[in-house]
Design a protein around this motif. Structure first.
Motif, PDB file in Angstrom:
ATOM      1  N   ILE A   9      -1.296   2.076 -11.829  1.00  0.00           N
ATOM      2  CA  ILE A   9      -2.313   2.527 -10.876  1.00  0.00           C
ATOM      3  C   ILE A   9      -3.292   3.486 -11.552  1.00  0.00           C
ATOM      4  O   ILE A   9      -4.508   3.392 -11.365  1.00  0.00           O
ATOM      5  CB  ILE A   9      -1.635   3.168  -9.640  1.00  0.00           C
ATOM      6  CG1 ILE A   9      -0.914   2.078  -8.832  1.00  0.00           C
ATOM      7  CG2 ILE A   9      -2.646   3.898  -8.770  1.00  0.00           C
ATOM      8  CD1 ILE A   9      -0.009   2.581  -7.740  1.00  0.00           C
ATOM      9  N   ARG A  10      -2.743   4.360 -12.392  1.00  0.00           N
ATOM     10  CA  ARG A  10      -3.624   5.272 -13.126  1.00  0.00           C
ATOM     11  C   ARG A  10      -4.593   4.486 -14.005  1.00  0.00           C
ATOM     12  O   ARG A  10      -5.789   4.772 -14.065  1.00  0.00           O
ATOM     13  CB  ARG A  10      -2.779   6.227 -13.967  1.00  0.00           C
ATOM     14  CG  ARG A  10      -3.554   7.434 -14.430  1.00  0.00           C
ATOM     15  CD  ARG A  10      -2.699   8.338 -15.246  1.00  0.00           C
ATOM     16  NE  ARG A  10      -2.081   7.612 -16.357  1.00  0.00           N
ATOM     17  CZ  ARG A  10      -1.371   8.184 -17.306  1.00  0.00           C
ATOM     18  NH1 ARG A  10      -1.169   9.477 -17.294  1.00  0.00           N
ATOM     19  NH2 ARG A  10      -0.845   7.466 -18.278  1.00  0.00           N
ATOM     20  N   ASP A  11      -4.072   3.467 -14.654  1.00  0.00           N
ATOM     21  CA  ASP A  11      -4.901   2.615 -15.508  1.00  0.00           C
ATOM     22  C   ASP A  11      -5.993   1.909 -14.693  1.00  0.00           C
ATOM     23  O   ASP A  11      -7.151   1.823 -15.115  1.00  0.00           O
ATOM     24  CB  ASP A  11      -3.979   1.598 -16.197  1.00  0.00           C
ATOM     25  CG  ASP A  11      -4.719   0.695 -17.146  1.00  0.00           C
ATOM     26  OD1 ASP A  11      -5.393   1.237 -18.033  1.00  0.00           O
ATOM     27  OD2 ASP A  11      -4.640  -0.544 -16.979  1.00  0.00           O
ATOM     28  N   ILE A  12      -5.632   1.443 -13.515  1.00  0.00           N
ATOM     29  CA  ILE A  12      -6.619   0.754 -12.676  1.00  0.00           C
ATOM     30  C   ILE A  12      -7.724   1.708 -12.225  1.00  0.00           C
ATOM     31  O   ILE A  12      -8.908   1.368 -12.262  1.00  0.00           O
ATOM     32  CB  ILE A  12      -5.919   0.081 -11.477  1.00  0.00           C
ATOM     33  CG1 ILE A  12      -5.218  -1.190 -11.969  1.00  0.00           C
ATOM     34  CG2 ILE A  12      -6.911  -0.274 -10.368  1.00  0.00           C
ATOM     35  CD1 ILE A  12      -4.193  -1.733 -11.040  1.00  0.00           C
ATOM     36  N   TYR A  13      -7.350   2.927 -11.812  1.00  0.00           N
ATOM     37  CA  TYR A  13      -8.382   3.895 -11.425  1.00  0.00           C
ATOM     38  C   TYR A  13      -9.345   4.167 -12.574  1.00  0.00           C
ATOM     39  O   TYR A  13     -10.555   4.267 -12.375  1.00  0.00           O
ATOM     40  CB  TYR A  13      -7.748   5.208 -10.946  1.00  0.00           C
ATOM     41  CG  TYR A  13      -7.224   5.147  -9.530  1.00  0.00           C
ATOM     42  CD1 TYR A  13      -7.938   4.483  -8.531  1.00  0.00           C
ATOM     43  CD2 TYR A  13      -6.037   5.759  -9.177  1.00  0.00           C
ATOM     44  CE1 TYR A  13      -7.466   4.423  -7.231  1.00  0.00           C
ATOM     45  CE2 TYR A  13      -5.553   5.705  -7.874  1.00  0.00           C
ATOM     46  CZ  TYR A  13      -6.274   5.037  -6.912  1.00  0.00           C
ATOM     47  OH  TYR A  13      -5.799   4.990  -5.636  1.00  0.00           O
ATOM     48  N   ASP A 209     -10.176  -9.923 -12.572  1.00  0.00           N
ATOM     49  CA  ASP A 209     -11.647  -9.928 -12.636  1.00  0.00           C
ATOM     50  C   ASP A 209     -12.304  -8.787 -11.845  1.00  0.00           C
ATOM     51  O   ASP A 209     -13.491  -8.862 -11.532  1.00  0.00           O
ATOM     52  CB  ASP A 209     -12.183 -11.286 -12.150  1.00  0.00           C
ATOM     53  CG  ASP A 209     -11.727 -11.637 -10.737  1.00  0.00           C
ATOM     54  OD1 ASP A 209     -11.217 -10.743 -10.037  1.00  0.00           O
ATOM     55  OD2 ASP A 209     -11.876 -12.810 -10.346  1.00  0.00           O
ATOM     56  N   PHE A 210     -11.539  -7.727 -11.535  1.00  0.00           N
ATOM     57  CA  PHE A 210     -12.115  -6.706 -10.644  1.00  0.00           C
ATOM     58  C   PHE A 210     -13.247  -5.913 -11.279  1.00  0.00           C
ATOM     59  O   PHE A 210     -14.156  -5.442 -10.592  1.00  0.00           O
ATOM     60  CB  PHE A 210     -11.025  -5.792 -10.056  1.00  0.00           C
ATOM     61  CG  PHE A 210     -10.353  -4.857 -11.023  1.00  0.00           C
ATOM     62  CD1 PHE A 210     -10.882  -3.598 -11.287  1.00  0.00           C
ATOM     63  CD2 PHE A 210      -9.163  -5.228 -11.652  1.00  0.00           C
ATOM     64  CE1 PHE A 210     -10.246  -2.724 -12.170  1.00  0.00           C
ATOM     65  CE2 PHE A 210      -8.523  -4.356 -12.518  1.00  0.00           C
ATOM     66  CZ  PHE A 210      -9.066  -3.108 -12.796  1.00  0.00           C
ATOM     67  N   GLU A 211     -13.228  -5.821 -12.622  1.00  0.00           N
ATOM     68  CA  GLU A 211     -14.316  -5.063 -13.246  1.00  0.00           C
ATOM     69  C   GLU A 211     -15.660  -5.798 -13.111  1.00  0.00           C
ATOM     70  O   GLU A 211     -16.683  -5.189 -12.785  1.00  0.00           O
ATOM     71  CB  GLU A 211     -13.985  -4.777 -14.711  1.00  0.00           C
ATOM     72  CG  GLU A 211     -12.922  -3.669 -14.801  1.00  0.00           C
ATOM     73  CD  GLU A 211     -11.982  -3.821 -15.972  1.00  0.00           C
ATOM     74  OE1 GLU A 211     -11.433  -4.937 -16.141  1.00  0.00           O
ATOM     75  OE2 GLU A 211     -11.796  -2.838 -16.708  1.00  0.00           O
ATOM     76  N   ALA A 212     -15.610  -7.119 -13.318  1.00  0.00           N
ATOM     77  CA  ALA A 212     -16.837  -7.915 -13.114  1.00  0.00           C
ATOM     78  C   ALA A 212     -17.297  -7.800 -11.663  1.00  0.00           C
ATOM     79  O   ALA A 212     -18.503  -7.671 -11.390  1.00  0.00           O
ATOM     80  CB  ALA A 212     -16.577  -9.385 -13.484  1.00  0.00           C
ATOM     81  N   MET A 220     -14.624  -3.132  -2.322  1.00  0.00           N
ATOM     82  CA  MET A 220     -13.176  -3.204  -2.155  1.00  0.00           C
ATOM     83  C   MET A 220     -12.644  -4.224  -3.138  1.00  0.00           C
ATOM     84  O   MET A 220     -13.136  -5.353  -3.169  1.00  0.00           O
ATOM     85  CB  MET A 220     -12.845  -3.700  -0.737  1.00  0.00           C
ATOM     86  CG  MET A 220     -12.191  -2.690   0.139  1.00  0.00           C
ATOM     87  SD  MET A 220     -11.895  -3.368   1.777  1.00  0.00           S
ATOM     88  CE  MET A 220     -12.306  -1.908   2.732  1.00  0.00           C
ATOM     89  N   VAL A 221     -11.659  -3.825  -3.943  1.00  0.00           N
ATOM     90  CA  VAL A 221     -11.010  -4.782  -4.843  1.00  0.00           C
ATOM     91  C   VAL A 221      -9.563  -4.934  -4.387  1.00  0.00           C
ATOM     92  O   VAL A 221      -8.935  -3.976  -3.948  1.00  0.00           O
ATOM     93  CB  VAL A 221     -11.113  -4.333  -6.320  1.00  0.00           C
ATOM     94  CG1 VAL A 221     -12.555  -4.421  -6.799  1.00  0.00           C
ATOM     95  CG2 VAL A 221     -10.586  -2.917  -6.530  1.00  0.00           C
ATOM     96  N   ARG A 222      -9.057  -6.154  -4.470  1.00  0.00           N
ATOM     97  CA  ARG A 222      -7.700  -6.454  -3.971  1.00  0.00           C
ATOM     98  C   ARG A 222      -6.806  -6.742  -5.170  1.00  0.00           C
ATOM     99  O   ARG A 222      -6.950  -7.760  -5.828  1.00  0.00           O
ATOM    100  CB  ARG A 222      -7.762  -7.677  -3.050  1.00  0.00           C
ATOM    101  CG  ARG A 222      -8.841  -7.588  -1.956  1.00  0.00           C
ATOM    102  CD  ARG A 222      -8.879  -8.869  -1.142  1.00  0.00           C
ATOM    103  NE  ARG A 222      -9.056 -10.059  -1.963  1.00  0.00           N
ATOM    104  CZ  ARG A 222     -10.222 -10.645  -2.228  1.00  0.00           C
ATOM    105  NH1 ARG A 222     -11.352 -10.164  -1.735  1.00  0.00           N
ATOM    106  NH2 ARG A 222     -10.273 -11.719  -2.980  1.00  0.00           N
ATOM    107  N   ILE A 223      -5.880  -5.818  -5.459  1.00  0.00           N
ATOM    108  CA  ILE A 223      -5.150  -5.898  -6.722  1.00  0.00           C
ATOM    109  C   ILE A 223      -3.644  -5.937  -6.495  1.00  0.00           C
ATOM    110  O   ILE A 223      -3.069  -5.022  -5.905  1.00  0.00           O
ATOM    111  CB  ILE A 223      -5.533  -4.707  -7.623  1.00  0.00           C
ATOM    112  CG1 ILE A 223      -7.045  -4.763  -7.877  1.00  0.00           C
ATOM    113  CG2 ILE A 223      -4.760  -4.763  -8.938  1.00  0.00           C
ATOM    114  CD1 ILE A 223      -7.568  -3.673  -8.748  1.00  0.00           C
ATOM    115  N   GLY A 224      -3.012  -7.017  -6.951  1.00  0.00           N
ATOM    116  CA  GLY A 224      -1.568  -7.169  -6.825  1.00  0.00           C
ATOM    117  C   GLY A 224      -0.870  -7.085  -8.171  1.00  0.00           C
ATOM    118  O   GLY A 224      -0.230  -6.085  -8.520  1.00  0.00           O
TER     119      GLY A 224
END
Ligand SMILES: *Cc1c(COP(=O)(O)O)cnc(C)c1O
Length: 232
Positions: A9-13, A209-212, A220-224
């Protein structure tokens, strides 16, 4: 707290912030929805303890069983559950009771049923319209040319609030290939706003692909997978 989910999660933020800065956007304008489908309640709890509050499920039945189990493990957290998967009309009653935001409205009939069910419990149901862009494999979603007629119908629905649009592009090896779909959705939103609707939310972008998506305007990005690992 430490552990893999916390690290993920830290990496995603960090990646969300970097993508936002690259696009000259304020990172606080991007919300992460943790996609918890198939994830057991104890692992969902870890994500909540790491600070995530928006949780996305794709099936009403699974959510109905899981939500109480997660909430009893996280008693001090105010969670917001989102439905990101296809919704059948006969599940609308449960859906308005379970979800703060439904990302997958794709017909006037479904919108009408959600409006009726929301009225029964004195709620204003927040929704997004799922749009199916050209070449998309997913079966659900309205065609771009059907968006304005659908939004026009929902204008008379007093217990429904349409906040924006959602899309699921085809899965590409290379995330850059999804980018044209994200920009198509943003342009469709801009044209629709020019026609008098207010649609601030763009739900687009997943683990790969959330960065693109952020660079193209996602709010809003949906990340599993990138949070919880591969689903079994
Ligand atoms: C499963 C799912 C996601 C998350 O996918 P990941 O690749 O695991 O991040 C996002 N959106 C929808 C609609 C999904 O069904």
């Amino acid at each position: 707290m430490s552990g893999r989910i916390f690290e993920n999660i830290r990496d995603i933020y960090l990646r969300v912030s970097r993508a936002a800065m690259k696009a000259d956007r304020d990172p606080s304008g991007i919300e992460v929805v943790a996609v918890t489908k198939t994830v057991p309640p104890d692992l969902v709890r870890e994500a909540v303890e790491s600070g995530l509050r928006l949780l996305g499920e794709n099936r009403v039945q699974e959510a109905k069983a899981k939500i109480p189990l997660v909430e009893e493990r996280t008693p001090d957290s105010r969670l917001s559950w989102h439905l990101i998967g296809h919704l059948q009309k006969n599940k609308a009653r449960d859906a308005v009771r379970l979800f703060d935001l439904i990302h997958s409205v794709d017909s006037g009939e479904l919108a009408g049923e959600l409006d009726r069910q929301a009225e029964k419990i004195g709620k204003i149901q927040r929704v997004l319209v799922q749009v199916k862009l050209s070449g998309e494999i997913s079966k659900s979603g309205v065609a771009p040319e059907a968006l304005l007629p659908l939004l026009t119908i929902t204008r008379t629905m007093t217990h429904l609030c349409v906040e924006g649009l959602m899309t699921i592009p085809p899965l590409f090896e290379d995330a850059a290939a999804a980018r044209p779909y994200f920009s198509q959705l943003r342009m469709l939103r801009d044209r629709t706003e020019a026609a008098g609707f207010v649609l601030p939310v763009l739900s687009m972008g997943m683990s790969h692909d959330f960065e693109a998506a952020i660079e193209e305007g996602a709010t809003m990005v949906r990340i599993g997978t990138a949070i919880f690992g591969e689903r079994s």
